[in-house]
Scaffold this motif. Structure first.
Motif, short mmCIF file in Angstrom:
data_model
loop_
_atom_site.label_atom_id
_atom_site.label_comp_id
_atom_site.label_asym_id
_atom_site.label_seq_id
_atom_site.Cartn_x
_atom_site.Cartn_y
_atom_site.Cartn_z
N ILE A 1 62.76 64.64 20.58
CA ILE A 1 62.02 65.33 19.51
C ILE A 1 62.93 66.31 18.79
CG2 ILE A 1 60.10 66.88 18.99
CD1 ILE A 1 58.60 65.68 21.30
N ILE A 2 62.89 66.27 17.46
CA ILE A 2 63.62 67.23 16.64
C ILE A 2 62.67 67.89 15.65
CG2 ILE A 2 65.79 65.95 16.81
CD1 ILE A 2 65.29 64.99 13.90
N LYS A 3 63.10 69.05 15.12
CA LYS A 3 62.36 69.72 14.06
C LYS A 3 63.12 69.53 12.76
CE LYS A 3 62.57 73.49 16.56
NZ LYS A 3 62.43 74.88 17.02
N LEU A 4 62.41 69.13 11.70
CA LEU A 4 63.06 68.90 10.42
C LEU A 4 63.27 70.21 9.68
CD1 LEU A 4 61.24 65.73 9.04
CD2 LEU A 4 63.40 65.87 10.29
N ASN B 1 55.09 65.30 23.62
CA ASN B 1 55.95 66.47 23.65
C ASN B 1 55.98 67.14 25.03
OD1 ASN B 1 53.32 67.43 23.56
ND2 ASN B 1 53.83 69.17 22.24
N ALA B 2 55.81 66.35 26.08
CA ALA B 2 55.75 66.91 27.43
C ALA B 2 57.12 67.34 27.95
CB ALA B 2 55.14 65.90 28.40
N GLY B 3 58.21 66.98 27.25
CA GLY B 3 59.55 67.20 27.80
C GLY B 3 60.09 68.60 27.67
N GLY B 4 59.35 69.52 27.05
CA GLY B 4 59.85 70.88 26.92
C GLY B 4 59.59 71.72 28.16
N ASP B 5 60.05 72.97 28.10
CA ASP B 5 59.86 73.86 29.25
C ASP B 5 58.71 74.84 29.04
OD1 ASP B 5 60.87 75.66 27.39
OD2 ASP B 5 62.77 75.99 28.46
N MET C 1 57.74 67.86 13.05
CA MET C 1 58.44 67.29 14.19
C MET C 1 58.63 65.79 14.02
SD MET C 1 58.31 70.26 15.67
CE MET C 1 58.80 70.13 17.40
N ILE C 2 59.73 65.28 14.49
CA ILE C 2 59.98 63.84 14.53
C ILE C 2 60.26 63.46 15.98
CG2 ILE C 2 61.44 61.92 13.80
CD1 ILE C 2 59.81 62.96 11.53
N ALA C 3 59.40 62.61 16.52
CA ALA C 3 59.60 62.07 17.87
C ALA C 3 60.22 60.68 17.74
CB ALA C 3 58.27 61.99 18.61
N THR C 4 61.32 60.47 18.45
CA THR C 4 61.98 59.16 18.45
C THR C 4 61.81 58.52 19.81
OG1 THR C 4 63.61 59.89 16.81
CG2 THR C 4 64.16 57.94 18.12
#
Length: 643
Positions: free
Chosen positions: A50-53, A419-423, A483-486
């Motif tokens: 996931i990135i933020k544009l 987006n579960a991969g964050g802390d 957000m862009i999820a790849t």
């Protein structure tokens, strides 16, 4: 005191007494608990990046000239930060056909006065935002498409919010609000697109018998993948209706207003079944539920291929709103979600293999009222407003992006949280203070998903609200992010060839301009029996005020009832409804239900009942007493007032 239930043998679903069974012919002396439904195994969770544009610089001031060259050296505008209340812009839209950019609605502010060239960056506009780490010739990863368009090129433009931007599959136009923007025959992200070859055309829907007057009221327009049809919603005195129609460019209209080049809607259908009953109906003194009927509550658009409408429909379980899809031609209905939390915005990939939803699952926001599964949706006649509104706290949405395969929720599979991969730290991709907003959008090659989020802020936090307000970690203190999820393990597939949608929806009601819209069929107040799908029954009493068809109370008594073949319910719910004004409702809720079987549970209110009041436009919860649901030892409580 908890309802003690009737003693039963789970293996045989034995009713405890002959006298109980004799109350209704629907009660069987023996009813085997089993679930015969079979599903393919759920998919393995996949890796997601996931990135933020990047977005234009953001400022708080709306004074003329506040967007200086120090803030934006390229003079391509500044976005407005709203410190309190709703801040739903920027709003992300769809990808361009090649996936290199998305269309985005923004609100520019602080532009200098004319004749400065940067004066055009003022108010709501549509920008193209690069998704591939490249820039436009300006050096920015964004480019405004509607800024500076001459007045003569946007005659009759509808001034409503420029929401839900969607690029046509031809790549040379986009739908936004109730307008269509054409970019001179060039792809919308081409450097050849300029204000002087861009045109904004209004959409016209005739609603009078002679074709006179202005367009009918439309909201939340969605574009069919075949580029020739739209769906939309409209409100009248009978509530919300959904429509579908053919889109045709009319260069010289002779009726209706405005008489300027525009896009007209024809061959319009009302998306209600032309014949038969609704989902909930009565035959004599027996209530029945037919979930194969497309009863559209809120239209969400189309499936990826355009073969289905997607919508939020009448619940299959009490207080549990789900996503559904109905085939445009056959009227066949399928359930997309079943988790007891609330779902609303959704998108289906172009190959129809995946559904992305925004859902409150994982937050436990709704579980206190909807967590017990298999309660038939009978009390929803008086609770639907409350059940659909607890998902929000004012302008705060508790949505999370969820990826589900085409077979939907089943068994213990409830999709994958994207987006579960964050802390969980401030500003992280799964920071709980950032909530997703409508709508998520797949790229046409199936490898990426756009979703956008807003940060909670006052009055949904701070002050008297028990939630403290977080500090934004985004550039310039911005409170919206895209957000862009790849899906990194996927290979892109070729963009499909999309068929043009049908002009006629066989199961729907043809719309004739000027006609009175049909009123949805309903049942009458009275006392009924409802048969469980697997065993048992419910006594149902439905009340209304004298000389009124608006229900004000429903009582449901459950007798060894099983809807799912895995659990048995005993007990009651008795819920009244009062309208305090046009938008404010009050439910007085009395519940005591015991669940036995695969899941052990209790749904109960405090001794004085549970009174919950909400303004359905502001989504602010005020409650007295308690309503709790306990499932296998875990208890879910209602949210705190106004939090």
């Amino acid at each position: 005191m908890r309802f003690s239930g009737t003693s039963l043998t789970i293996a045989g679903c034995l009713l405890a007494s002959i006298s109980e069974a004799s109350k209704s012919s629907s009660a069987s002396s023996s009813c085997q608990l089993h679930n015969v439904e079979t599903y393919p195994p759920p998919p393995v969770p996949e890796p997601i990046s996931i990135i933020k544009l990047p977005l234009p610089p953001s400022i708080v001031s709306d004074e003329v000239g506040a967007c200086t060259k120090d803030i934006n050296p390229n003079g391509t505008g500044c976005l407005r930060i709203v410190l309190t209340g709703d801040d739903s812009l920027p709003q992300g839209g769809t990808f361009t056909p090649d996936g290199t950019a998305i269309v985005v609605t923004v609100n520019f502010t602080g532009a200098p006065a004319q004749p400065d060239p940067a004066s055009i960056y003022s108010g709501e506009h549509i920008i193209l935002l690069k998704t591939d780490n490249t820039t436009f010739s300006s050096g920015d990863p964004w480019k405004c498409i509607t800024c500076g368009v001459p007045a003569a090129s946007q005659l009759g433009r509808n001034k409503d919010l420029l929401d839900y931007p969607r690029v046509f599959k031809d790549g040379k136009r986009f739908l936004v609000g109730t307008n269509i923007v054409e970019t001179g025959g060039y792809p919308v992200d081409s450097e050849l697109v300029t204000p002087n070859n861009t045109y904004i055309y209004p959409i016209y829907w005739p609603v009078t018998g002679d074709g006179s007057g202005s367009t009918g009221a439309m909201r939340e327009l969605r574009l069919h993948p075949g580029d020739h049809h739209l769906s939309w919603s409209s409100f009248d005195g009978n509530g919300q209706n959904s429509f579908y129609g053919r889109l045709t460019f009319n260069p010289v209209p002779t009726t209706g207003e405005p008489r300027v080049p525009r896009y007209d809607l024809s061959n319009v259908s009302i998306l209600q079944p032309a014949t038969g009953n609704g989902v909930l109906y009565a035959e004599g003194n027996e209530l029945k539920i037919n979930q194969s009927v497309p009863e559209i509550g809120e239209l969400r658009g189309f499936s990826g291929s355009g073969k289905e409408f997607t919508y939020i429909g009448y619940p299959m379980e009490a207080c549990n709103f789900d996503g559904f899809a109905v085939n445009l031609l056959t009227g066949a209905v399928r359930r997309l979600t079943s988790h007891p939390e609330y779902v609303d915005p959704m998108d289906i990939s172009a190959d129809d293999e995946w559904t992305a939803v925004l859902d409150t699952r994982g937050t436990d926001r709704q579980m206190f009222m909807s967590g017990m599964r298999g309660i038939p949706p009978l009390s929803d006649l008086v609770t639907s407003g409350i059940c659909a509104s607890v998902r929000n706290n004012g302008m705060r949405r508790f949505f999370r992006p969820i990826l589900i395969d085409k077979y939907g929720d089943r068994g213990d599979y409830f999709g994958q949280t994207i987006n579960a991969g964050g802390d969980g730290s401030p500003g992280s991709i799964n920071d709980p203070n950032w909530n997703a907003r409508a709508d998520p959008q797949f790229s046409l090659d199936g490898t990426r998903l756009m979703y956008y989020e807003t940060l909670v802020k006052t009055p949904a936090c701070g002050g008297e609200n028990p939630l403290p307000c977080p500090v934004s970690t985004e550039p310039d203190g911005r409170t919206t992010r895209i957000m862009i999820a790849t899906f990194t393990s996927r290979k892109p597939y070729p963009v499909p060839k999309f068929d043009i949608g049908p002009d006629v929806i066989p199961w729907a009601i043809p719309y004739v301009p000027g006609m009175e819209l049909p009123v949805r069929q309903s049942i009458s107040p009275g006392k009924y029996t409802y048969k469980g799908k697997h065993c048992g029954y419910a006594d149902v009493a439905i009340y209304a005020n004298a000389n009124s068809t608006r229900f004000n109370r429903v009582r449901v008594d459950l007798h060894n009832l099983s809807e799912d073949g895995e659990n048995i319910l005993n007990g009651f719910e008795d819920i009244s409804l009062e309208y305090l004004d046009t938008w404010t409702v009050l439910n007085d809720w009395r519940s005591n239900i015991v669940q036995r079987g695969k899941v052990k549970g209790v749904k109960e209110t405090s001794p004085g009942g549970f009174q919950i009041q909400m303004n359905l436009r502001k989504n602010l919860l005020e409650a007295n007493g308690t309503l709790t649901t306990t499932l296998d030892g875990k208890t879910y409580y209602q949210p705190k007032n106004n939090a």
